[in-house]
Design a protein around this motif. Structure first.
Motif, PDB file in Angstrom:
ATOM      1  N   ARG A  11      39.136  42.568  51.054  1.00 19.42           N
ATOM      2  CA  ARG A  11      39.233  41.831  52.417  1.00 19.42           C
ATOM      3  C   ARG A  11      38.125  40.512  52.441  1.00 19.42           C
ATOM      4  N   THR A  35      39.906  37.246  53.057  1.00 19.57           N
ATOM      5  CA  THR A  35      41.274  37.133  52.860  1.00 19.57           C
ATOM      6  C   THR A  35      42.044  37.490  54.003  1.00 19.57           C
ATOM      7  N   GLY A  36      41.272  38.149  55.059  1.00 17.35           N
ATOM      8  CA  GLY A  36      42.059  38.373  56.284  1.00 17.35           C
ATOM      9  C   GLY A  36      43.050  39.743  56.131  1.00 17.35           C
ATOM     10  N   GLY A  38      46.320  40.036  56.141  1.00 18.14           N
ATOM     11  CA  GLY A  38      47.682  39.297  56.057  1.00 18.14           C
ATOM     12  C   GLY A  38      48.073  40.402  54.966  1.00 18.14           C
ATOM     13  N   SER A  39      49.485  40.014  54.182  1.00 20.32           N
ATOM     14  CA  SER A  39      50.092  40.760  53.227  1.00 20.32           C
ATOM     15  C   SER A  39      49.378  40.484  51.862  1.00 20.32           C
ATOM     16  N   GLU A  42      49.650  36.825  50.436  1.00 16.33           N
ATOM     17  CA  GLU A  42      48.823  36.144  51.109  1.00 16.33           C
ATOM     18  C   GLU A  42      47.302  36.297  50.911  1.00 16.33           C
ATOM     19  N   ARG A  43      46.834  37.566  50.873  1.00 14.18           N
ATOM     20  CA  ARG A  43      45.409  37.883  50.123  1.00 14.18           C
ATOM     21  C   ARG A  43      45.111  37.404  48.881  1.00 14.18           C
TER      22      ARG A  43
END
Length: 173
Positions: A11, A35-36, A38-39, A42-43
């Motif tokens: 993350r 990276t948030g 997300g999936s 996405e990361r």
């Protein structure tokens, strides 16, 4: 020599850039790539883009990456390994040589104790780089990785390698 240190995370991935000239270690920059939630794709994209931006901005000559330790939670270990893979792919794509260090090696090099806590690592990074404050934990860890590489790169093994020699089993080869 400009070194990019990286502390991979699923993350939050910390990065730290230092310049090395002789015995001098100078802070250039540090921060985090978030990276948030997300999936996974996405990361991975966020890590690839973030590392590419750091490399394009600071132009390091080499990258030093902390190796992943095996966690008790297999899912967390897998996610961390995937993040580390994305980081390595971004560095390879950028054409950077990569050195890898375990957390034990980094702590030993920076603090002198392989079992030091995060707060001790942060305080030593602050002292060694003459910073006004302790960096955020992930950035401090990344700077510690860069500092560990600076010690390794300037050591006897590096000097012998410049002469085309290596040490194997305690003997010159």
């Amino acid at each position: 020599m400009r070194i990019l240190g990286i502390d991979p995370g699923s993350r939050v991935t910390g990065f730290g850039v230092i310049d090395v000239a002789g015995q001098s270690r100078n802070y250039v920059a540090s921060g985090c790539i978030k990276t948030g939630g997300g999936s996974l794709p996405e990361r991975v994209r966020a890590l690839l883009d973030g590392i590419a931006e750091v490399v394009a901005t600071y132009h390091p000559e080499i990258a030093a990456v902390e190796q992943v330790f095996v966690n008790v939670n297999p899912a967390s270990t897998l996610m961390l390994g995937q993040a580390r893979g994305a980081v390595l792919a971004a560095l390879v794509h950028a054409g950077l040589p990569i050195a890898e260090y375990t957390a034990l090696q980094v702590k030993q090099a920076v603090v002198g104790n392989g079992h030091a806590g995060k707060d001790q690592v942060g305080q030593m990074v602050q002292r060694l780089l003459r910073l006004s404050g302790v960096p955020q934990a992930d950035a401090a860890d990344a700077l510690a990785v860069a500092l560990a590489h600076s010690q390794h790169a300037g050591g006897a093994a590096a000097q012998l390698a410049k002469l085309g020699l290596t040490v194997k089993r305690g003997r010159l080869a």
